[in-house]
Each structure stands twice: as structure tokens, then as C-alpha cells.
Design an enzyme around this catalytic site. Structure first.
Site, mmCIF file in Angstrom:
data_model
loop_
_atom_site.group_PDB
_atom_site.id
_atom_site.type_symbol
_atom_site.label_atom_id
_atom_site.label_comp_id
_atom_site.label_asym_id
_atom_site.label_seq_id
_atom_site.Cartn_x
_atom_site.Cartn_y
_atom_site.Cartn_z
ATOM 1 N N GLU A 32 23.360 54.292 36.702
ATOM 2 C CA GLU A 32 22.886 53.128 35.947
ATOM 3 C C GLU A 32 21.568 53.500 35.287
ATOM 4 O O GLU A 32 20.598 53.787 35.976
ATOM 5 C CB GLU A 32 22.643 51.955 36.912
ATOM 6 C CG GLU A 32 23.792 50.979 37.026
ATOM 7 C CD GLU A 32 23.406 49.756 37.842
ATOM 8 O OE1 GLU A 32 22.705 48.885 37.307
ATOM 9 O OE2 GLU A 32 23.811 49.672 39.001
ATOM 10 N N ARG A 88 30.064 28.248 54.831
ATOM 11 C CA ARG A 88 29.306 28.550 53.598
ATOM 12 C C ARG A 88 28.992 27.266 52.818
ATOM 13 O O ARG A 88 29.048 27.223 51.595
ATOM 14 C CB ARG A 88 30.060 29.560 52.721
ATOM 15 C CG ARG A 88 30.147 30.943 53.334
ATOM 16 C CD ARG A 88 30.922 31.899 52.462
ATOM 17 N NE ARG A 88 32.331 31.534 52.401
ATOM 18 C CZ ARG A 88 33.173 31.926 51.457
ATOM 19 N NH1 ARG A 88 32.744 32.700 50.476
ATOM 20 N NH2 ARG A 88 34.442 31.552 51.474
ATOM 21 N N GLU A 89 28.614 26.221 53.557
ATOM 22 C CA GLU A 89 28.320 24.933 52.920
ATOM 23 C C GLU A 89 27.174 25.041 51.915
ATOM 24 O O GLU A 89 27.198 24.383 50.870
ATOM 25 C CB GLU A 89 27.963 23.881 53.987
ATOM 26 C CG GLU A 89 29.110 23.504 54.908
ATOM 27 C CD GLU A 89 29.155 24.337 56.184
ATOM 28 O OE1 GLU A 89 29.620 23.813 57.205
ATOM 29 O OE2 GLU A 89 28.725 25.515 56.151
ATOM 30 N N LEU A 90 26.151 25.857 52.254
ATOM 31 C CA LEU A 90 25.016 25.981 51.339
ATOM 32 C C LEU A 90 25.453 26.626 50.032
ATOM 33 O O LEU A 90 25.079 26.164 48.947
ATOM 34 C CB LEU A 90 23.892 26.800 51.989
ATOM 35 C CG LEU A 90 22.628 26.956 51.144
ATOM 36 C CD1 LEU A 90 22.006 25.602 50.813
ATOM 37 C CD2 LEU A 90 21.605 27.846 51.856
ATOM 38 N N HIS A 132 25.925 43.843 33.872
ATOM 39 C CA HIS A 132 25.570 42.573 34.506
ATOM 40 C C HIS A 132 25.319 41.484 33.469
ATOM 41 O O HIS A 132 25.168 40.316 33.807
ATOM 42 C CB HIS A 132 24.336 42.759 35.391
ATOM 43 C CG HIS A 132 24.548 43.785 36.468
ATOM 44 N ND1 HIS A 132 24.129 45.092 36.333
ATOM 45 C CD2 HIS A 132 25.179 43.711 37.664
ATOM 46 C CE1 HIS A 132 24.484 45.765 37.419
ATOM 47 N NE2 HIS A 132 25.117 44.959 38.235
ATOM 48 N N CYS A 179 28.141 50.423 35.233
ATOM 49 C CA CYS A 179 28.777 50.137 36.515
ATOM 50 C C CYS A 179 30.196 49.639 36.257
ATOM 51 O O CYS A 179 30.650 49.617 35.110
ATOM 52 C CB CYS A 179 27.938 49.080 37.257
ATOM 53 S SG CYS A 179 28.049 49.205 39.054
ATOM 54 N N GLU A 200 41.738 48.929 39.462
ATOM 55 C CA GLU A 200 41.476 48.397 40.807
ATOM 56 C C GLU A 200 41.907 46.945 41.005
ATOM 57 O O GLU A 200 41.285 46.201 41.770
ATOM 58 C CB GLU A 200 39.990 48.577 41.172
ATOM 59 C CG GLU A 200 39.542 50.025 41.093
ATOM 60 C CD GLU A 200 38.085 50.243 41.489
ATOM 61 O OE1 GLU A 200 37.487 49.363 42.124
ATOM 62 O OE2 GLU A 200 37.552 51.310 41.147
ATOM 63 N N ASP A 253 32.479 57.129 45.022
ATOM 64 C CA ASP A 253 31.282 56.313 44.765
ATOM 65 C C ASP A 253 30.341 56.324 45.966
ATOM 66 O O ASP A 253 30.769 56.066 47.089
ATOM 67 C CB ASP A 253 31.678 54.861 44.475
ATOM 68 C CG ASP A 253 32.344 54.701 43.121
ATOM 69 O OD1 ASP A 253 32.133 55.568 42.261
ATOM 70 O OD2 ASP A 253 33.057 53.705 42.924
ATOM 71 N N ARG A 263 25.272 34.324 47.190
ATOM 72 C CA ARG A 263 26.245 35.400 47.444
ATOM 73 C C ARG A 263 26.296 35.729 48.933
ATOM 74 O O ARG A 263 25.270 36.017 49.556
ATOM 75 C CB ARG A 263 25.897 36.652 46.640
ATOM 76 C CG ARG A 263 26.842 37.814 46.948
ATOM 77 C CD ARG A 263 26.730 38.946 45.952
ATOM 78 N NE ARG A 263 27.286 40.183 46.460
ATOM 79 C CZ ARG A 263 28.583 40.449 46.623
ATOM 80 N NH1 ARG A 263 29.478 39.536 46.315
ATOM 81 N NH2 ARG A 263 28.991 41.614 47.084
#
Length: 753
Positions: free
Chosen positions: A665, A17-19, A694, A726, A484, A599, A515
Site C-alpha cells: 500500500e 453486537r447491540e452497540l 478504501h 489492497c 475470492e 499475503d 467493526r
């Protein structure tokens, strides 16, 4: 006619995951732009070399993206929303990041562009925005620069370009409405300019991606293809590239186009190779997408050979991945914890390149010995006890209609639930997760690495659950959750506790921007060896007199966010998960948990690409949910949660879930999403999200009250719940406390009238 091979694209993020790390370092101000650009150059060079070493003839160039390839195309065309533009009109990498993230190291912050799923994958793209009268011009030369880069390294290059019709199809008009297809003639000159530049560089073939051609497009959009490609012909050879479905329904449109080749997905599509060969112009090249770019399974190369061999020598032929390998992890060889048997069943991106080399060589030589050797583990897998569990298969076969029916209808259940819980009007709750603090993440990581024993880990988790209960009681919430703290991911957590799943160390795939996700892999029949959530739910309930919700991820979501088996249907996998989680519902209920949330945020996003295939999917998707939930008694309240999406075209199915309460949502749509529920006359209870989790912004009491009053104009107040949009996993405690306090206050104000 020598057969060549190619890939449609390669993973961008790097094995480690270098980028991602370089992006996030740059965004945080910890590295320079040049350092970021250097990481990109190094990754591209490495990935081209790896594909070449694995035996790939034509290397894709233009598949690399700093955030998303649709966004790269938007910049190429000069499509930059006004709010993200530099004052001097220039375009740079920070422009791209402002569109994707809303902010960058330079320039003014502004609302990010909308993000949505790339067709039916788990990758997300940035939605192009169109306004009336906008101009297009070549402003971002990343594709040309990277072609120069690859040519300088001596590679045989095949540029990759998202096609004009698909790019327009993926976008949305902002402000004054108009037909976005009317912009086609304005963007074609930019495409012509790009193709001319590629021709100057000696490029023979360009892969021009038009995945919209697998959809059931309106006739006007199908009709747009001919004039568009008439304008683009002549400068280089065009490989019209489709994927994720077959092209047979739109083949008449395709064969009328002035292109020199067609790529088809022969994994996910139902196209017949002989039929394609017969209907395609004889001088067209056929690129056969035989190796699945979207999954992790080793291919049965003897089967793939048989699928294509009859047209060898009859037309120009390439063999390829079905789609870009973007959707696959990079390299299986670094997975050291998978046992040898299971590991032999898989092929990641580099192994898929090797498969393409083996297939090309066999088709050119007629010698299939290497294909049989490669495919041997697949034969062994078909009989493995790791795959087949007779008890699960027997239980699945014994399902009856009664297994997906609650004992009584909603009206009867609602009365029993009111008597049991005695909740006030406008009951308040949250969606499930609370902030995952550094302490929580460190606790889980230390336990995973073996630096913390089980007793100390459990003590730590119990303390965080206790804190979550104390916080909720202090805030005055009516229905609580345990928060959780023990869960790293809503799908991975369940996969880790169910038989039939395995996990990788480095099986990362890009979701969007920086991500990445590491999906579980379904390798066999799924069962639950022991209760999963009961202990922590029971502990949380012991700390309070208020009801605490049990929290489960639903079967369709677990399926959609995992790499599925290929030897059984998606329906079979979903129903196996449903049966396993049905036992969890029964155990939660027996432990005194009276409200259980299942969910299903992925229910809608799992829809097939063609609307004509929706009914079958929705039928088994709804049935899986109901199998999961139907074991509950009348006075056990079943909740479900769905993330932001359009509901109006699947309202029948949402109602058919028969959940007692659905939370959705809605805050970003200003409660407009409730219109679907109002028009449908949705009969059960609804919790429309009253603030956007968010954003770190704290909504005022007045804002929340106004939204709830708006909701009450559409849905009777006695059936409304009050909750955030959410889960609160990504938020910090200060804004979480403040927002929930205002939410509770708004509900209390409405109760007083």
C-alpha cells in the site's frame, strides 16, 4: 488485609453486537440520537450487573466508548481537530463520530483521523492530533456522567482514565513540527479537574492507565512521569495501571511516583511477584493481573494461586484481569455448537470474572478446593488427541534449513519466470478479492444455514468466478485473480479448512468503531486434511489463457488474527501453519497455477512491544513464510502483499522473505514508502499500490501515471508492477471497473513511452 478483585474493563459491544447495530442504525439515519444513547445506557447497566453477579468487587466505569476509548479521552481534553469542530465550538457525539469516521448525521464531513493498532492487539484506536499552540479544556463529560449513572445504580465504582503521558505518546503532531511532550503541562489541569470532580463524588480509587510504561521509552518521556503525577496526586487514590508487558525495566521510574497502587500484567510480563513486592513501596497496593484478558482459555487457577500466595497478608492486594476484557468475547454460555470437551477449555469475559471471584475467595480463605475443580479440564486438555497430532509434531521437528530455501536465487528464478509468462513491461494485476456483492454474501449465508445444497452453492460460486475472469479480461489486466467469492474472511476461510482450529457463533470482539471480528481459535496442532484453494484456482485458470494467481493467507497473519494456543510458542503455531500451506503451494503448482500470492499484512503488526525482542520474532516470522513458499519451483512466481505500514525498520526482514514480487500500500503516502526500498536497494520486484481502495473515488489515468513515474525514479521500471493498494472486496463494481480501466490505460501509456 482482605483481598478484592476487579476488571480493567469489559467488552462494550453487547452479546448480540447491540452497540454495533445501534451505531450503524444511527449513522444511516434510521434511529435518533436518544435511541442510540438509550442502547448505551442499557448496555452499561447490563454489563455492570453481569460483572457484579459474577463476583466482581470493583466495577470499571469509563471503559465504555461510543467509538474508541482513546478518542473519548481526546474529547474529554477538548482535543478536536479544527476540521471536525462544530461551528459554535460545542462538542457532541456527532463530533466524536466525525473524528472516527469522517462523517456523522450532523456537521460537515471531513477526513477521519488516522487509525492504528492499540499496542500489539487487534484493537484499533483513533490517533490524537496535535497542533502548535492548541488549548485544552474539559469539554466532554462522558466519564463523569457514567460514574453518576453507576453510583445511582448502587455500584462500587472504580473510574478508568487513560493517563496523560500515554495519551500524548499515542498522538501525532500535524503541520508545523514540535515536541508533543511539551503539551503535558497544558493537559494536566484538565486531569486535575476530572480527578477533583471524581473526589466530589466520593470516589476512593481511580484506575489511571499508563501502558506506555511497558515500552522502551526515550528518557525524556520516562522523566515526564514524575512531574506529571506530582501534579495529579492528592485528590483520590491512583492505581497506576500497566498491561501487555512487564514493568521491571521501568520500575525505578514507577516507584518514584506519588501513586497509591500499581497494576501489573502477570500473564504477558516476565515480572517476578517476589521482586515486585520487594521493590514496591510497602504502603502501595499491588493489583495482580493474573487472568488473561486477551485470550479465550480457562485459567489454571491452582497455578495462579501459587504465583501470588507468598505475598498474601504482606501488603494490600487485589486480583484482576491482565488487561481490559475488551479483547475477549463476552459469554461462553451462549456457544451451543462447541462440543462439551472443547467448550470446557475456554473462558470468555464473564467466565473470567468468575475466575477472579474464585481466586479472591481462595486467597482470602486458604481453601483451594474450588480452584482445583475449575482447573481440572486444563489437565485433561494437556493429553487430548484434539490438541496433539504426533505426525504434525514429527514433521515440525524434522524441518531443516533447506526447507526454507528456494532452489535458486531470485535472479535465476526471474529469468525462468520471464520465459514462462512473457509479461509486458508494467504488468497489471489486482491484490486478490473483487466486490463481495449482496448476491455473493446471500449465496454463502444460504449455504451456511442449510437453505442451499452444495451443488447449487458451487454453481453459484463458479458463476461469480467466471464473471470476475470475464471482467478482468475485458479490462485488459495481465495477471488475473479468481476474486475470492467463496471466502468470507481471509483468515476464517483457511481456519475452517485446517485441522486444529475451532470457531464460535458469538465470539465477537471489537476491532474499531462498529467493526467486530470473530477470530478463529487455535486449539491444537495444525494440519491440512485436504486441498483448500486448488479447485477454484484451477477452475478460474481453465477460463483464460492469462495467468491466474493462487491466493493464500500467510502463516504469521493467520496466527496474529486468531486466538492462539497458550501451551506452545507462537513460533510453533506459525511454522505448523506454514507446513500446512506449503502443501497447498505444491498442490496449486501441480494444478498448473504458476503465480501464487501469500499475503502477510500482519507481519509488522505482530512485532513485540519492545524493540529488543524484535529480532527473534522476525527471524521465525520470516522463516515461516519461507517454509510456506520454498517448495515452489523456479518458474513459479511467489507474490506477497503487505498493508500500509512503515517498512524502513524491518527492510532486512522483508528482503529475507525472498518473495519474487511484493505488492504494498503506497498511494496514501504518495509513493514515499518506496524510499525504504530504494535506500535498501531492494533486489526483487515491487507493485506499489497506485490507488486507495478504501475510497470510492476513481483515480484518473494522469494521476496513476504520475505516481508510477514517481515510483520509477526510485525503483527500476523493469521491476515495477501496477496494482491497487489492497483487495477490492469492500468496493462496488462500478467504481472498481472505472478505476481498473484507468490503471490499465496508465500502464499501456507508459509502455508506449
Amino acid at each position: 488485609m482482605t483481598i478484592l478483585n476487579h476488571t480493567l474493563g469489559f467488552p462494550r459491544v453487547g452479546l448480540r453486537r447491540e452497540l454495533k447495530k445501534a451505531q450503524e442504525s444511527y449513522w444511516a439515519g434510521n434511529s435518533t440520537r436518544e435511541e442510540l444513547l438509550a442502547v448505551g445506557r442499557e448496555l452499561r447497566a447490563r454489563h455492570w450487573d453481569q460483572q457484579k453477579q459474577a463476583g466482581i468487587d470493583l466495577l470499571p466505569v469509563g471503559d465504555f466508548a461510543w467509538y474508541d476509548h482513546v478518542l473519548t479521552t481526546s474529547l474529554l481534553l477538548g482535543n478536536v481537530p479544527a476540521r471536525h469542530q462544530n461551528k459554535d465550538g460545542s462538542v457532541d457525539i456527532d463530533t466524536l463520530f466525525r473524528i472516527g469516521r469522517g462523517r456523522a448525521p450532523t456537521g460537515e464531513p471531513a477526513a477521519a483521523a488516522e487509525m492504528t493498532k492499540w499496542f500489539n492487539t487487534n484493537y484499533h484506536y483513533m490517533v490524537p492530533e496535535f497542533v502548535k499552540g492548541q488549548q485544552f479544556k474539559l469539554t466532554w463529560t462522558q466519564l463523569l456522567d457514567e460514574v453518576d449513572e453507576a453510583l445511582a445504580l448502587g455500584h462500587k465504582v472504580k473510574p478508568v482514565l487513560l493517563g496523560p503521558v500515554t495519551w500524548l505518546w499515542l498522538g501525532k503532531v500535524k503541520g508545523e513540527q514540535f515536541d508533543r511532550l511539551s503539551l503535558l503541562n497544558d493537559i494536566l489541569p484538565v486531569y486535575q479537574q476530572v480527578l477533583a470532580e471524581l473526589a466530589k463524588r466520593g470516589i476512593e480509587w481511580v484506575q489511571i492507565d499508563e501502558p506506555a510504561l511497558v515500552l522502551e521509552l526515550p528518557q525524556a518521556w520516562l522523566d515526564a512521569y514524575k512531574p506529571a503525577y506530582d501534579a495529579l496526586q492528592g485528590q483520590v487514590k491512583l492505581l497506576l495501571t500497566t498491561y501487555f508487558e512487564g514493568v521491571t525495566p521501568n520500575l525505578d521510574t514507577i516507584t518514584a511516583l506519588p501513586v497509591q497502587g500499581l497494576h501489573v500484567d502477570l500473564v504477558h510480563g516476565k515480572d517476578d511477584v517476589a521482586e515486585l513486592h520487594k521493590r514496591l513501596p510497602s504502603d502501595w497496593l499491588l493489583s495482580a493481573g493474573l487472568i488473561n484478558g486477551r485470550n479465550v482459555w480457562r485459567a489454571d487457577l491452582t497455578e495462579k494461586y501459587a504465583q501470588i500466595k507468598d505475598i498474601v497478608g504482606k501488603r494490600d492486594l487485589w486480583v484482576a484481569s491482565s488487561c481490559s476484557l475488551l479483547h475477549s468475547p463476552i459469554d461462553l454460555s451462549v456457544e451451543t455448537r462447541l462440543d462439551a470437551e472443547v467448550k470446557s477449555w475456554f473462558a470468555f469475559a464473564l467466565q473470567k470474572c468468575h475466575e477472579l471471584a474464585l481466586l479472591r475467595d481462595a486467597l482470602n480463605s486458604g481453601d483451594t478446593a474450588a480452584l482445583a475443580e475449575w482447573s481440572a479440564p486444563i489437565q485433561a486438555r494437556r493429553h487430548s488427541t484434539r490438541v496433539h497430532n504426533p505426525a504434525v509434531e514429527k514433521r515440525l521437528a524434522a524441518i531443516t534449513a533447506q526447507d526454507s530455501q528456494r532452489a535458486n536465487v531470485y535472479e535465476v528464478r526471474a529469468e525462468a519466470q520471464r520465459a514462462r509468462f512473457k509479461l509486458p513491461a508494467w504488468p497489471t494485476t489486482t491484490i486478490g478479492s473483487f466486490p463481495q456483492t449482496t448476491e455473493i454474501r446471500t449465496l454463502r449465508l444460504d449455504f451456511k444455514k442449510g437453505n442451499l445444497d452444495a451443488n447449487n452453492y458451487r454453481t453459484g460460486i463458479a458463476e461469480h468466478i467466471k464473471q470476475a475472469i470475464v471482467e478482468q479480461e475485458r479490462l485488459g489486466l495481465d495477471v488475473l485473480v479468481h476474486g475470492e467469492a467463496e471466502r468470507n474472511d481471509m483468515v476464517e476461510y483457511f481456519g475452517e479448512h485446517l485441522d486444529g482450529f475451532v470457531f464460535t457463533q458469538n465470539g465477537w470482539v471489537q476491532s474499531y468503531g462498529s467493526r467486530c471480528v470473530k477470530p478463529p481459535i487455535v486449539i491444537g496442532d495444525i494440519s491440512r486434511p485436504a486441498p483448500i484453494t486448488v479447485e477454484w484456482a484451477k477452475y478460474a485458470q481453465s477460463l483464460t489463457d492469462k495467468p491466474v494467481k493462487g491466493m493464500l493467507t500467510g502463516p504469521v497473519t493467520i496466527l496474529c488474527w486468531s486466538f492462539p494456543r497458550e501451551d506452545v510458542s507462537r513460533e510453533t503455531i506459525a511454522k505448523q501453519i506454514a507446513l500446512a500451506l506449503r502443501d497447498e503451494v505444491a498442490d496449486l503448482e501441480a494444478a498448473g497455477i504458476g503465480i501464487i500470492q501469500i499475503d502477510e499484512p500482519a507481519l509488522r503488526e505482530g512485532l513485540p512491544l519492545r524493540r529488543s525482542d524484535w529480532d527473534a520474532y522476525l527471524q521465525w516470522g520470516v522463516e515461516a513464510f519461507r517454509i510456506n513458499a520454498a517448495v515452489a519451483k523456479d518458474d513459479t512466481q511467489i507474490h506477497t502483499h503487505m498493508c500500509y505500514c512503515e517498512f524502513n525498520d524491518i527492510m532486512d526482514s522483508i528482503a529475507a522473505l525472498d518473495a519474487d514480487v511484493i505488492t504494498i500500500e503506497t498511494s496514501r503516502s504518495d509513493m514515499e514508502l518506496l524510499e525504504s526500498f530504494e535506500e535498501f536497494d531492494y533486489p526483487n520486484e515491487i507493485g506499489p499500490g497506485v490507488y486507495d481502495i478504501h475510497s470510492p473515488n476513481v483515480p484518473s489515468v494522469e494521476w496513476i501515471e504520475a505516481l508510477l513515474k514517481k515510483a520509477a525514479k526510485r525503483i527500476p521500471a523493469e521491476r515495477l508492477w501496477v496494482n491497487p493498494d489492497c483487495g477490492l472486496k469492500t468496493r462496488g463494481w462500478p467504481e472498481t471497473r472505472a478505476a481498473l480501466a484507468n490503471m490499465v490505460q496508465a500502464a499501456q501509456n507508459l509502455r508506449r513511452g
